[in-house]
Design an enzyme around this catalytic site. Structure first.
Site, mmCIF file in Angstrom:
data_model
loop_
_atom_site.group_PDB
_atom_site.id
_atom_site.type_symbol
_atom_site.label_atom_id
_atom_site.label_comp_id
_atom_site.label_asym_id
_atom_site.label_seq_id
_atom_site.Cartn_x
_atom_site.Cartn_y
_atom_site.Cartn_z
ATOM 1 N N ASP A 199 8.397 -4.531 -9.240
ATOM 2 C CA ASP A 199 9.487 -5.478 -9.455
ATOM 3 C C ASP A 199 10.670 -5.150 -8.551
ATOM 4 O O ASP A 199 10.965 -3.984 -8.276
ATOM 5 C CB ASP A 199 9.930 -5.404 -10.920
ATOM 6 C CG ASP A 199 11.002 -6.412 -11.261
ATOM 7 O OD1 ASP A 199 10.666 -7.593 -11.393
ATOM 8 O OD2 ASP A 199 12.173 -6.012 -11.404
ATOM 9 N N GLU A 250 6.981 -7.646 -5.485
ATOM 10 C CA GLU A 250 7.874 -8.798 -5.597
ATOM 11 C C GLU A 250 8.873 -8.683 -4.460
ATOM 12 O O GLU A 250 9.705 -7.777 -4.450
ATOM 13 C CB GLU A 250 8.592 -8.804 -6.937
ATOM 14 C CG GLU A 250 9.471 -10.042 -7.111
ATOM 15 C CD GLU A 250 10.382 -9.966 -8.324
ATOM 16 O OE1 GLU A 250 10.559 -10.987 -8.998
ATOM 17 O OE2 GLU A 250 10.945 -8.885 -8.586
#
Length: 546
Positions: A199, A250
Site C-alpha cells: 500500500d 499500489e
C-alpha cells in the site's frame, strides 16, 4: 512456454471485516474466510489478497498498523491465521498479505518511543522538524485535506503524516528502519505466505520541505514517485526476490510511460495497480466516464504490451461498486464487466462480491456512514443548507462504504440470522434478500456462474494469459473492442457497456476474416462477424480465430 505463476493467475481480494462473521459479533473474521475456502476454489480463483489483519486501532481500517507481527483480535488468533493459510494451500490457493511500509499507527511501539524523546533510538524512524514560532514547517496539505504536520509536545517538534495524524510517515532515509522493515518481511516469508500487496508504495521518498506544493490536479504529485525512491524499492525488491514473494505495488503517481521501469525485468515489483482509469462523469447518481475508462486501459495495455505487468481491477475496497457506476445495477452489465476484467493483459483481481454483481447501497441515515471523510462531507453539506436527504445521497454516492458492506452470502448477508444482519458493523445492503451467493448458486444464468465459466476458460487459454493487446477502433464510445494475440492464436473481444443496442463498423481485416468462432457470450448467442456488428444492450463476448 514457462511463465511466472502470477501471470496465469486470477486474484480474489478479501476485505476481512466484511467477508464472513463466524462468531456472531458483527465483524468478519479469519475463521469466516477459512469457512469459505471451498467456495473460492469453486469460483476458480488462484490466490487471495487479504486486506490488513494486523493489530491496529483502526483509524484507517487497518492501514494504521500498530504491530506488523500480530493479528488483530477482532479477526481472530494467530492459530486462526495459520489454519486459514494451511487450508488455502491445501486447496492450491496462494495467500498474499496487505502491507504498509510508508507509515505506521501512532500506537506502534516505535512511534510511542520516538515521540517521547529526541534521544530515543526510534526517534529517527519517523520524520521530524523543529518547532519554530508554533507554526507547521510548511503549508502542505495531505491526502485527507489537512496539514501534513502534527505537533508533538514532548519533543517540541512536528512530525510528518501523508494521511491521518494517527498515521506518522516512516523515515526511509534511516538505514536501521530499512533493516527493521526487511527483517519483518523475512519473518512473514518464514510463515510461508506467498507475497504482498504494498500500500502507498510510491510515497516512500520525500522531496525537500521547502518545495512549493502544486495546485489543482497536480496538488499531490510532490508526494509520489520522487527521484531517489528507486534506492528504497531496489532494496525491497532484493528481499522479495530472494524469498520468492509475489509483489503488487499500489503505485499512485506512476504513469504508463514509466510503468515498465517499475515492473519490467529489472523493475521493483512483479506488477502494479494504476489509479488513472478511474474518472467520474457525475457525482449523483454515481456514473463513471466510460470513454476515459477505455482510453486509459488502452494506454496502459499498449505501454506494457511487451514489458511489465499490471494488476487489473474494476473495483476494490476504496471504490464504489462497478456494476453501479458502469452498468446501472444491471446483472447483464456485471457479466460484461467481467468479460472486460478477465480478458485484458495482466493479472485480474476480483473484489469480494463483484462476482455476484453486488451493488452500491442506499444509505438512509447518516449514522450508517462509517468512512470519516464521507461523514465530514455530509455534515458540511447540511451546514451549508443542503437538504439532509440530498446531502446524504451526495456524500455517500462515491463512498468507500459502498464496497465495504458485508458480503451477501444469504438473505442474512454475512451473518446467520436477520438479527445479525441488522447489527453488522456496517449496513448490510437490503437487496441481500434476493441478491446473494446462495441464490446464484442455484441459478445457472447468474452472474456467479458466468464468472465461473469465464475463469475456467481463462485458466486454460494461454492467449488470454500472455497474449499482446491491440485495440480495435469502432465508431461507438461505449463499446470496447480489442484483440489478444500470440504467434499461435488470436482472441477477439467486444464489450458493450451501453443500455442501448450498439451498431459498430469493423475494420476490413477483422470483418473479412471468416474464421471467427464465438467462444463465450453473456447472452444466448453472439452475432456473426460482418462489416457491421450489432450488439444488444450490455452484450459482451469472446471470439476465437481458427
Amino acid at each position: 512456454m514457462s511463465i511466472p505463476w502470477w501471470q496465469s493467475a486470477v486474484g480474489y481480494q478479501i476485505y476481512p471485516r466484511s467477508f464472513q462473521d463466524s462468531n456472531h459479533d458483527g465483524i468478519g473474521d479469519l475463521p469466516g474466510i477459512t469457512q469459505h475456502i471451498p467456495d473460492l476454489k469453486a469460483l476458480g480463483v488462484d490466490f487471495l489478497w487479504l486486506n490488513p489483519i494486523y493489530q491496529s486501532p483502526n483509524v484507517d481500517n487497518g492501514y494504521d498498523i500498530a504491530d506488523f507481527q500480530a493479528i488483530d483480535p477482532a479477526y481472530g488468533t494467530w492459530q486462526d491465521f495459520e489454519t486459514l493459510l494451511t487450508t488455502a494451500h491445501a486447496n492450491d490457493l496462494r495467500v498474499i498479505m496487505d502491507l504498509v511500509v510508508n507509515h505506521t499507527s501512532d500506537q506502534h511501539a516505535w512511534f510511542q518511543a520516538a515521540r517521547q524523546s529526541k534521544t530515543s533510538p526510534y526517534h529517527d524512524y519517523y520524520i521530524w522538524q523543529e518547532n519554530i514560532d508554533g507554526t507547521p514547517p510548511n503549508a502542505w496539505l495531505n491526502f485527507t485535506g489537512d496539514n501534513t504536520w502534527a505537533y508533538n509536545e514532548a519533543t517540541d517538534e512536528w512530525y510528518f503524516h501523508l494521511f491521518a495524524p494517527e498515521q506518522p510517515d516512516l523515515n526511509w532515509e534511516n538505514a536501521q528502519l530499512q533493516t527493521e522493515i526487511i527483517a519483518m518481511i523475512n519473518w512473514w516469508a518464514d510463515q510461508k505466505i506467498d507475497g504482498f500487496r504494498l500500500d502507498a508504495l510510491s510515497h516512500l521518498k520525500k522531496v525537500p520541505f521547502n518545495t512549493p506544493q502544486p495546485v489543482g490536479d497536480e496538488q499531490f504529485s510532490i508526494f509520489s514517485n520522487n527521484p531517489g525512491i528507486e534506492v528504497f524499492l531496489q532494496k525491497l525488491h532484493a528481499t522479495f526476490q530472494a524469498r520468492g514473494l509475489m509483489t503488487v505495488g499500489e503505485a499512485g503517481g506512476v504513469h504508463a510511460d514509466t510503468a515498465a521501469v517499475w515492473t519490467g525485468p529489472s523493475g521493483f515489483m512483479n506488477m502494479i495497480f494504476e489509479l488513472e482509469h478511474q474518472s467520474r462523469a457525475s457525482e449523483f447518481p454515481p456514473k463513471a466516464d466510460l470513454a476515459h475508462l477505455f482510453n486509459s486501459f488502452t494506454e496502459w495495455q499498449e505501454a506494457l504490451n511487451q514489458q511489465g505487468w499490471l494488476g487489473l481491477y474494476l473495483e476494490n475496497h476504496d471504490q464504489p461498486r462497478s456494476i453501479t457506476v458502469y452498468g446501472d445495477d444491471q446483472p447483464l452489465a456485471a457479466k460484461a464487466l467481467a468479460t472486460l476484467l478477465l480478458t485484458l493483459r495482466g493479472t485480474p483481481f476480483i473484489f469480494q462480491g463483484e462476482e455476484l454483481g453486488m451493488t452500491n447501497v442506499a444509505f438512509t441515515e447518516p449514522e450508517q456512514i462509517d468512512d470519516p471523510p464521507v461523514r465530514a462531507a455530509y455534515e458540511h453539506l447540511v451546514a451549508t443548507g443542503v437538504n439532509p436527504t440530498e446531502a446524504l445521497n451526495q456524500a455517500t454516492s462515491w463512498s468507500r462504504d459502498n464496497s465495504r458492506t458485508p458480503y451477501q452470502w444469504t438473505t442474512n448477508g454475512f451473518g446467520n440470522s436477520a438479527a445479525e444482519r441488522d447489527t453488522s458493523w456496517l449496513l448490510t445492503n437490503p437487496n441481500t434478500t434476493s441478491l446473494n451467493h446462495a441464490n446464484q448458486l442455484q441459478e445457472p444464468s447468474s452472474v456467479l456462474h458466468y464468472y465461473q465459466k469465464l475463469l475456467a476458460y481463462r485458466k486454460h487459454d494461454l492467449t488470454l494469459q500472455t497474449g499482446r493487446f491491440k485495440r480495435i477502433t469502432t465508431n461507438h464510445d461505449l463499446v470496447f473492442a480489442f484483440l489478444r494475440y500470440t504467434d499461435e492464436a488470436t482472441r477477439l473481444m467486444f464489450i458493450n457497456l451501453s443500455d442501448q443496442p450498439a451498431k459498430i463498423k469493423l475494420p476490413n481485416d477483422i470483418a473479412t476474416n471468416s474464421a471467427w468462432v464465438p467462444a463465450i457470450s453473456n447472452t444466448e448467442a453472439l452475432p456473426p462477424i460482418t462489416a457491421t456488428l450489432e450488439l444488444a444492450p450490455y452484450q459482451a463476448g469472446i471470439y476465437e480465430k481458427v
